[in-house]
Design a protein around this motif. Structure first.
Motif, PDB file in Angstrom:
ATOM      1  N   GLN A   1      34.996  36.076  43.175  1.00 26.70           N
ATOM      2  CA  GLN A   1      34.078  35.013  42.758  1.00 26.70           C
ATOM      3  C   GLN A   1      33.201  34.539  43.905  1.00 26.70           C
ATOM      4  OE1 GLN A   1      36.408  32.988  38.979  1.00 26.70           O
ATOM      5  NE2 GLN A   1      36.920  32.253  41.009  1.00 26.70           N
TER       6      GLN A   1
ATOM      7  N   CYS B 112      31.780  33.270  38.322  1.00 26.71           N
ATOM      8  CA  CYS B 112      32.899  32.401  37.973  1.00 26.71           C
ATOM      9  C   CYS B 112      33.461  32.811  36.622  1.00 26.71           C
ATOM     10  CB  CYS B 112      32.458  30.945  37.948  1.00 26.71           C
ATOM     11  SG  CYS B 112      33.796  29.782  37.542  1.00 26.71           S
TER      12      CYS B 112
ATOM     13  N   CYS C  13      34.903  28.786  42.445  1.00 28.18           N
ATOM     14  CA  CYS C  13      33.809  28.729  41.472  1.00 28.18           C
ATOM     15  C   CYS C  13      32.721  27.749  41.890  1.00 28.18           C
ATOM     16  CB  CYS C  13      34.340  28.319  40.095  1.00 28.18           C
ATOM     17  SG  CYS C  13      35.014  29.694  39.135  1.00 28.18           S
TER      18      CYS C  13
ATOM     19  N   CYS D 122      31.702  36.932  36.020  1.00 26.76           N
ATOM     20  CA  CYS D 122      31.948  38.123  36.834  1.00 26.76           C
ATOM     21  C   CYS D 122      31.718  39.414  36.047  1.00 26.76           C
ATOM     22  CB  CYS D 122      33.377  38.092  37.385  1.00 26.76           C
ATOM     23  SG  CYS D 122      33.637  36.771  38.594  1.00 26.76           S
TER      24      CYS D 122
END
Length: 231
Positions: A143, A149, A165, A182
């Motif tokens: 991330q 995120c 995130c 993602c």
């Protein structure tokens, strides 16, 4: 003249296979180093056994074994070893082309499978199943590195959105989270590198075809000269 061509072909094949053998040893050693040094997990349950260290180990073993077979066959002018080298290269090329074709034909199904597997991995990271420490560290790394995120967005994490995130400090009253999921980022990355991957597969196939041509030419020269192992 024929003996000179045979000797030149033999030296070329030995040198090429020795170089491939040394590369295979380097890849194998790096895979062992990564396995021992780094504690590698996976984002998804299905890909847990196919992390980078394992893939390097498998690739290193295949490269070293095949190149050693070709080197020894050319050095000893052994028809049996050369024919085995030819058949293994042919099978490897078929597997690569089949995998490439399946990837193109079942692109949609593969995308759905990756989506479901990422969701399962995220559920594991949230602590709903098993020990989530290793998986959570992998999600944090991905991330941050890919500026994403969750699978689709931050809502996949529910009420427990990880700090990775956040674009800025999560302690602020209204933290700013990463917008893209993602899955979208990985898909974009694959599309951007699709041409490079295709060219790499084509170059690899050309190298394998050249290796097969060299092996078969040397095999025929040895057969006509009456040398080597009699099949």
């Amino acid at each position: 003249m024929a003996q000179g061509c045979l000797k030149c072909l033999k030296i070329t094949m030995c040198a090429a296979n020795f170089l491939c053998f040394m590369c295979g040893v380097a890849v194998l050693g790096f895979g062992v180093y990564m396995m021992v040094t780094f504690k590698i997990a996976a984002l998804t349950p299905t890909l847990a056994s196919f992390n980078l260290a394992n893939m390097l180990l498998i690739s290193g073993i295949v490269i070293t074994c095949v190149s050693f077979l070709g080197f020894l066959g050319a050095l000893k002018e052994n028809r049996c070893l050369l024919l085995t080298f030819f058949l293994i290269l042919f099978l490897l090329m078929l597997v690569e082309l089949t995998a490439a074709c399946l990837l193109l034909v079942y692109e949609g199904e593969i995308a759905n499978w990756v989506n479901e597997d990422l969701i399962n991995g995220l559920e594991k990271a949230k602590g709903k199943t098993g020990n989530s420490t290793e998986v959570m560290s992998d999600w944090d790394l991905v991330q941050v590195q890919f500026d994403c995120c969750g699978v689709r967005n931050k809502s996949d994490w529910g009420d427990k959105v990880p700090k990775s995130c956040c674009k800025s400090e999560c302690e602020t009253p209204e933290p700013k989270y990463r917008d893209k999921g993602c899955l979208t980022t990985l898909k974009t990355l694959f599309e951007e590198n699709f041409l490079t991957t295709g060219i790499s597969v084509i170059v690899l196939c050309i190298v394998e075809v050249l290796g097969m041509c060299f092996a078969m030419t040397l095999f025929c020269h040895i057969s006509r000269s009456g040398l080597g192992y009699k099949l």
